[in-house]
Motif scaffolding. Structure first.
Motif, mmCIF file in Angstrom:
data_model
loop_
_atom_site.group_PDB
_atom_site.id
_atom_site.type_symbol
_atom_site.label_atom_id
_atom_site.label_comp_id
_atom_site.label_asym_id
_atom_site.label_seq_id
_atom_site.Cartn_x
_atom_site.Cartn_y
_atom_site.Cartn_z
ATOM 1 N N THR A 206 35.946 22.968 30.156
ATOM 2 C CA THR A 206 35.946 23.350 31.567
ATOM 3 C C THR A 206 37.055 24.358 31.844
ATOM 4 O O THR A 206 36.828 25.391 32.478
ATOM 5 C CB THR A 206 36.123 22.108 32.462
ATOM 6 N N GLU A 207 38.250 24.078 31.358
ATOM 7 C CA GLU A 207 39.375 24.991 31.568
ATOM 8 C C GLU A 207 39.086 26.368 30.967
ATOM 9 O O GLU A 207 39.318 27.398 31.597
ATOM 10 C CB GLU A 207 40.642 24.405 30.952
ATOM 11 N N ALA A 208 38.573 26.381 29.749
ATOM 12 C CA ALA A 208 38.265 27.660 29.094
ATOM 13 C C ALA A 208 37.188 28.426 29.866
ATOM 14 O O ALA A 208 37.297 29.641 30.042
ATOM 15 C CB ALA A 208 37.830 27.415 27.654
ATOM 16 N N LEU A 209 36.173 27.717 30.354
ATOM 17 C CA LEU A 209 35.117 28.378 31.127
ATOM 18 C C LEU A 209 35.664 28.976 32.424
ATOM 19 O O LEU A 209 35.288 30.081 32.810
ATOM 20 C CB LEU A 209 33.991 27.388 31.451
ATOM 21 N N VAL A 210 36.539 28.257 33.078
ATOM 22 C CA VAL A 210 37.117 28.742 34.344
ATOM 23 C C VAL A 210 37.927 30.018 34.117
ATOM 24 O O VAL A 210 37.812 30.984 34.871
ATOM 25 C CB VAL A 210 37.987 27.645 35.006
ATOM 26 N N PHE A 211 38.710 30.037 33.059
ATOM 27 C CA PHE A 211 39.588 31.191 32.826
ATOM 28 C C PHE A 211 38.928 32.315 32.040
ATOM 29 O O PHE A 211 39.476 33.416 31.953
ATOM 30 C CB PHE A 211 40.879 30.738 32.136
ATOM 31 N N ALA A 212 37.750 32.065 31.466
ATOM 32 C CA ALA A 212 37.094 33.063 30.619
ATOM 33 C C ALA A 212 36.795 34.373 31.343
ATOM 34 O O ALA A 212 36.869 35.439 30.752
ATOM 35 C CB ALA A 212 35.812 32.489 30.019
ATOM 36 N N GLY A 213 36.453 34.320 32.598
ATOM 37 C CA GLY A 213 36.125 35.545 33.326
ATOM 38 C C GLY A 213 37.335 36.397 33.655
ATOM 39 O O GLY A 213 37.213 37.585 33.944
ATOM 40 N N GLY A 214 38.508 35.786 33.647
ATOM 41 C CA GLY A 214 39.724 36.512 33.982
ATOM 42 C C GLY A 214 39.977 36.629 35.479
ATOM 43 O O GLY A 214 40.994 37.177 35.903
ATOM 44 N N PHE A 215 39.067 36.096 36.281
ATOM 45 C CA PHE A 215 39.168 36.287 37.729
ATOM 46 C C PHE A 215 40.189 35.356 38.389
ATOM 47 O O PHE A 215 40.790 35.714 39.397
ATOM 48 C CB PHE A 215 37.794 36.127 38.388
ATOM 49 N N VAL A 216 40.407 34.176 37.805
ATOM 50 C CA VAL A 216 41.406 33.253 38.359
ATOM 51 C C VAL A 216 42.794 33.880 38.217
ATOM 52 O O VAL A 216 43.568 33.917 39.178
ATOM 53 C CB VAL A 216 41.341 31.869 37.677
ATOM 54 N N ASP A 217 43.083 34.393 37.035
ATOM 55 C CA ASP A 217 44.369 35.059 36.821
ATOM 56 C C ASP A 217 44.499 36.302 37.701
ATOM 57 O O ASP A 217 45.557 36.571 38.269
ATOM 58 C CB ASP A 217 44.544 35.443 35.351
ATOM 59 N N SER A 218 43.427 37.050 37.813
ATOM 60 C CA SER A 218 43.429 38.255 38.643
ATOM 61 C C SER A 218 43.727 37.910 40.098
ATOM 62 O O SER A 218 44.529 38.583 40.756
ATOM 63 C CB SER A 218 42.072 38.956 38.530
ATOM 64 N N LEU A 219 43.102 36.860 40.589
ATOM 65 C CA LEU A 219 43.336 36.427 41.969
ATOM 66 C C LEU A 219 44.812 36.104 42.188
ATOM 67 O O LEU A 219 45.407 36.518 43.189
ATOM 68 C CB LEU A 219 42.472 35.213 42.292
ATOM 69 N N GLU A 220 45.401 35.387 41.251
ATOM 70 C CA GLU A 220 46.814 35.029 41.380
ATOM 71 C C GLU A 220 47.707 36.267 41.390
ATOM 72 O O GLU A 220 48.656 36.360 42.179
ATOM 73 C CB GLU A 220 47.226 34.084 40.251
ATOM 74 N N VAL A 221 47.397 37.223 40.540
ATOM 75 C CA VAL A 221 48.185 38.463 40.481
ATOM 76 C C VAL A 221 48.080 39.221 41.799
ATOM 77 O O VAL A 221 49.092 39.659 42.363
ATOM 78 C CB VAL A 221 47.733 39.345 39.297
ATOM 79 N N TRP A 222 46.851 39.395 42.303
ATOM 80 C CA TRP A 222 46.667 40.174 43.531
ATOM 81 C C TRP A 222 47.247 39.460 44.745
ATOM 82 O O TRP A 222 47.812 40.105 45.641
ATOM 83 C CB TRP A 222 45.201 40.520 43.743
ATOM 84 N N ASP A 223 47.146 38.138 44.792
ATOM 85 C CA ASP A 223 47.752 37.391 45.901
ATOM 86 C C ASP A 223 49.269 37.525 45.878
ATOM 87 O O ASP A 223 49.911 37.700 46.927
ATOM 88 C CB ASP A 223 47.348 35.910 45.846
ATOM 89 N N ARG A 224 49.850 37.466 44.684
ATOM 90 C CA ARG A 224 51.294 37.642 44.548
ATOM 91 C C ARG A 224 51.702 39.063 44.949
ATOM 92 O O ARG A 224 52.710 39.274 45.622
ATOM 93 C CB ARG A 224 51.733 37.328 43.123
ATOM 94 N N MET A 225 50.889 40.028 44.529
ATOM 95 C CA MET A 225 51.164 41.429 44.867
ATOM 96 C C MET A 225 51.142 41.629 46.391
ATOM 97 O O MET A 225 52.000 42.325 46.944
ATOM 98 C CB MET A 225 50.123 42.341 44.202
ATOM 99 N N ALA A 226 50.185 41.004 47.053
ATOM 100 C CA ALA A 226 50.084 41.128 48.510
ATOM 101 C C ALA A 226 51.322 40.562 49.198
ATOM 102 O O ALA A 226 51.783 41.104 50.206
ATOM 103 C CB ALA A 226 48.832 40.418 49.017
ATOM 104 N N GLN A 227 51.883 39.499 48.649
ATOM 105 C CA GLN A 227 53.076 38.884 49.237
ATOM 106 C C GLN A 227 54.342 39.663 48.925
ATOM 107 O O GLN A 227 55.207 39.846 49.788
ATOM 108 C CB GLN A 227 53.249 37.460 48.726
ATOM 109 N N ASP A 228 54.460 40.110 47.693
ATOM 110 C CA ASP A 228 55.713 40.712 47.227
ATOM 111 C C ASP A 228 55.853 42.203 47.503
ATOM 112 O O ASP A 228 56.964 42.731 47.452
ATOM 113 C CB ASP A 228 55.887 40.475 45.720
ATOM 114 N N HIS A 229 54.750 42.881 47.756
ATOM 115 C CA HIS A 229 54.786 44.341 47.932
ATOM 116 C C HIS A 229 54.015 44.745 49.184
ATOM 117 O O HIS A 229 52.839 45.121 49.111
ATOM 118 C CB HIS A 229 54.208 45.039 46.697
#
Length: 150
Positions: free
Chosen positions: A41-64
């Motif tokens: 389940t964990e591998a399937l969730v992260f396989a698309g790369g979108f969960v990590d991408s979401l975290e990066v963009w949300d952090r970017m929106a807050q920090d910059h």
């Protein structure tokens, strides 16, 4: 800390899906099967790369603040892609279940649930998922350990 990329997760998801089939056919102990399902389940969730991408963009929106508009746009895109990935995994889970691969279907269905939650699925999609959840629920432990036979 080890960094995993999308291909690592894709390979892991495929390997765990195969392992789950083997464990289920060999009537492995329920704990072993559950551990493999969780890792799949964990591998399937992260396989698309979108969960990590979401975290990066949300952090970017807050920090910059100067990049906030673009980051929010990309965050929304990541959520849309997570929902699409969830739809694809739901179809795969249904195929798995129809083919008699219950444990693999359960792991894949759980990944769909996670992606829908993280992707901000709308009420209709969540209700549809809730209705389908009954057919993916765990059988009693005694049936798991005996391959479904009483």
């Amino acid at each position: 800390m080890l960094a995993f990329n999308m291909r690592d997760y894709e390979a892991a998801a495929l390997a765990y899906r195969e392992l789950i089939d083997r464990l289920e056919s060999e009537k492995a102990p329920p704990e072993t099967l559950r551990t493999s399902q969780q890792k799949c389940t964990e591998a399937l969730v992260f396989a698309g790369g979108f969960v990590d991408s979401l975290e990066v963009w949300d952090r970017m929106a807050q920090d910059h603040p100067d990049s906030k508009e673009e980051a929010l746009r990309m965050s929304a895109r990541a959520k849309r892609m997570m929902l699409q990935q969830g739809d694809e995994l739901l179809a795969l889970a249904e195929e798995d279940l129809a083919a008699g691969h219950r444990a693999k279907a359960q792991a894949t269905f759980t990944a769909t649930q996670v992606l829908y939650q993280k992707g901000g699925a709308d009420k209709a999609r969540l209700e549809m998922l809730q209705k389908k959840s009954k057919k993916f629920s765990d059988p009693p432990l005694d049936k798991l350990s005996t391959g479904g036979k009483p």
